[in-house]
Design a protein around this motif. Structure first.
Motif, PDB file in Angstrom:
ATOM      1  N   PRO A  31      24.284  93.136  75.610  1.00 51.33           N
ATOM      2  CA  PRO A  31      25.133  93.942  76.722  1.00 51.33           C
ATOM      3  C   PRO A  31      24.929  93.467  78.098  1.00 51.33           C
ATOM      4  CG  PRO A  31      23.734  95.407  75.729  1.00 51.33           C
ATOM      5  CD  PRO A  31      23.370  94.016  75.038  1.00 51.33           C
ATOM      6  N   TYR A  32      23.920  93.011  78.214  1.00 50.18           N
ATOM      7  CA  TYR A  32      23.505  92.709  79.667  1.00 50.18           C
ATOM      8  C   TYR A  32      23.193  91.141  79.797  1.00 50.18           C
ATOM      9  CZ  TYR A  32      22.787  97.593  80.268  1.00 50.18           C
ATOM     10  OH  TYR A  32      23.176  99.082  80.257  1.00 50.18           O
ATOM     11  N   HIS A  33      23.768  90.409  79.287  1.00 58.77           N
ATOM     12  CA  HIS A  33      23.691  88.949  79.265  1.00 58.77           C
ATOM     13  C   HIS A  33      24.240  88.187  80.424  1.00 58.77           C
ATOM     14  CE1 HIS A  33      27.297  87.972  77.201  1.00 58.77           C
ATOM     15  NE2 HIS A  33      27.141  86.819  77.772  1.00 58.77           N
ATOM     16  N   TRP A  34      25.296  88.913  80.846  1.00 54.16           N
ATOM     17  CA  TRP A  34      25.624  88.558  82.100  1.00 54.16           C
ATOM     18  C   TRP A  34      24.975  88.529  83.369  1.00 54.16           C
ATOM     19  CZ3 TRP A  34      26.099  92.155  86.021  1.00 54.16           C
ATOM     20  CH2 TRP A  34      25.879  93.240  85.793  1.00 54.16           C
ATOM     21  N   LEU A  35      23.998  89.400  83.324  1.00 49.62           N
ATOM     22  CA  LEU A  35      23.095  89.396  84.547  1.00 49.62           C
ATOM     23  C   LEU A  35      22.318  87.765  84.703  1.00 49.62           C
ATOM     24  CD1 LEU A  35      21.374  92.672  84.020  1.00 49.62           C
ATOM     25  CD2 LEU A  35      22.749  92.176  86.051  1.00 49.62           C
ATOM     26  N   TYR A  36      22.442  87.124  83.610  1.00 51.38           N
ATOM     27  CA  TYR A  36      21.740  85.653  83.917  1.00 51.38           C
ATOM     28  C   TYR A  36      22.730  84.849  84.969  1.00 51.38           C
ATOM     29  CZ  TYR A  36      18.500  86.552  80.105  1.00 51.38           C
ATOM     30  OH  TYR A  36      17.565  86.863  79.282  1.00 51.38           O
ATOM     31  N   LEU A  37      24.042  85.406  84.950  1.00 54.62           N
ATOM     32  CA  LEU A  37      24.955  84.767  85.849  1.00 54.62           C
ATOM     33  C   LEU A  37      24.570  84.669  87.486  1.00 54.62           C
ATOM     34  CD1 LEU A  37      28.488  85.381  84.591  1.00 54.62           C
ATOM     35  CD2 LEU A  37      27.228  83.160  84.640  1.00 54.62           C
ATOM     36  N   LEU A  38      23.492  85.754  87.598  1.00 59.56           N
ATOM     37  CA  LEU A  38      22.754  85.792  89.102  1.00 59.56           C
ATOM     38  C   LEU A  38      22.155  84.490  89.293  1.00 59.56           C
ATOM     39  CD1 LEU A  38      21.804  89.475  88.858  1.00 59.56           C
ATOM     40  CD2 LEU A  38      23.595  88.390  90.170  1.00 59.56           C
ATOM     41  N   GLY A  39      21.834  83.578  88.508  1.00 64.30           N
ATOM     42  CA  GLY A  39      21.248  82.433  88.577  1.00 64.30           C
ATOM     43  C   GLY A  39      22.110  81.560  89.702  1.00 64.30           C
ATOM     44  N   ILE A  40      23.155  81.715  89.649  1.00 61.86           N
ATOM     45  CA  ILE A  40      24.030  81.136  90.613  1.00 61.86           C
ATOM     46  C   ILE A  40      23.565  81.141  92.084  1.00 61.86           C
ATOM     47  CG2 ILE A  40      26.430  80.915  91.867  1.00 61.86           C
ATOM     48  CD1 ILE A  40      27.473  81.890  88.940  1.00 61.86           C
ATOM     49  N   ILE A  41      23.010  82.161  92.366  1.00 61.46           N
ATOM     50  CA  ILE A  41      22.343  82.351  93.758  1.00 61.46           C
ATOM     51  C   ILE A  41      21.257  81.384  93.855  1.00 61.46           C
ATOM     52  CG2 ILE A  41      21.371  84.117  95.402  1.00 61.46           C
ATOM     53  CD1 ILE A  41      23.179  86.156  93.727  1.00 61.46           C
ATOM     54  N   PRO A  42      20.306  81.414  93.152  1.00 63.32           N
ATOM     55  CA  PRO A  42      19.217  80.641  93.661  1.00 63.32           C
ATOM     56  C   PRO A  42      19.431  79.149  93.444  1.00 63.32           C
ATOM     57  CG  PRO A  42      18.573  81.646  91.312  1.00 63.32           C
ATOM     58  CD  PRO A  42      19.848  82.257  92.061  1.00 63.32           C
ATOM     59  N   LEU A  43      20.363  78.897  92.212  1.00 60.01           N
ATOM     60  CA  LEU A  43      20.845  77.387  92.281  1.00 60.01           C
ATOM     61  C   LEU A  43      21.568  77.005  93.772  1.00 60.01           C
ATOM     62  CD1 LEU A  43      21.133  75.131  90.587  1.00 60.01           C
ATOM     63  CD2 LEU A  43      23.164  76.013  89.602  1.00 60.01           C
ATOM     64  N   ALA A  44      22.580  77.743  93.904  1.00 59.77           N
ATOM     65  CA  ALA A  44      23.132  77.425  95.418  1.00 59.77           C
ATOM     66  C   ALA A  44      22.428  77.222  96.473  1.00 59.77           C
ATOM     67  CB  ALA A  44      24.432  78.646  95.472  1.00 59.77           C
ATOM     68  N   THR A  45      21.547  78.248  96.641  1.00 56.28           N
ATOM     69  CA  THR A  45      20.725  78.141  97.953  1.00 56.28           C
ATOM     70  C   THR A  45      19.674  76.995  97.973  1.00 56.28           C
ATOM     71  OG1 THR A  45      19.105  79.727  96.924  1.00 56.28           O
ATOM     72  CG2 THR A  45      20.744  80.516  98.430  1.00 56.28           C
TER      73      THR A  45
END
Length: 66
Positions: A31-45
């Motif tokens: 149900p919460y696997h979409w939270l892994y998309l927050l990995g976009i933030i450290p990847l982009a920075t």
């Protein structure tokens, strides 16, 4: 215009953590696997070499050039 404030090991860790989180999004289910998309933030920075939060709090891990 925007000064780089992420450097060295900080940059490598951000890219690695971001890539692993995005990979985990595709490899997990729940149900919460979409939270892994927050990995976009450290990847982009990490790729840009600039972190807006570091700018706000006055942190700079990029070595000074002389």
């Amino acid at each position: 215009m925007f000064a780089k404030n992420v450097g060295g090991i900080d940059k490598i860790l951000r890219i690695a953590v971001g890539a692993l989180m995005i990979a985990a999004f595709f490899l997990t289910d729940g149900p919460y696997h979409w939270l892994y998309l927050l990995g976009i933030i450290p990847l982009a920075t990490g790729l840009m070499g600039r972190c807006p939060l570091y700018s706000l709090i006055g942190v700079n891990s990029c070595p000074m050039k002389k």
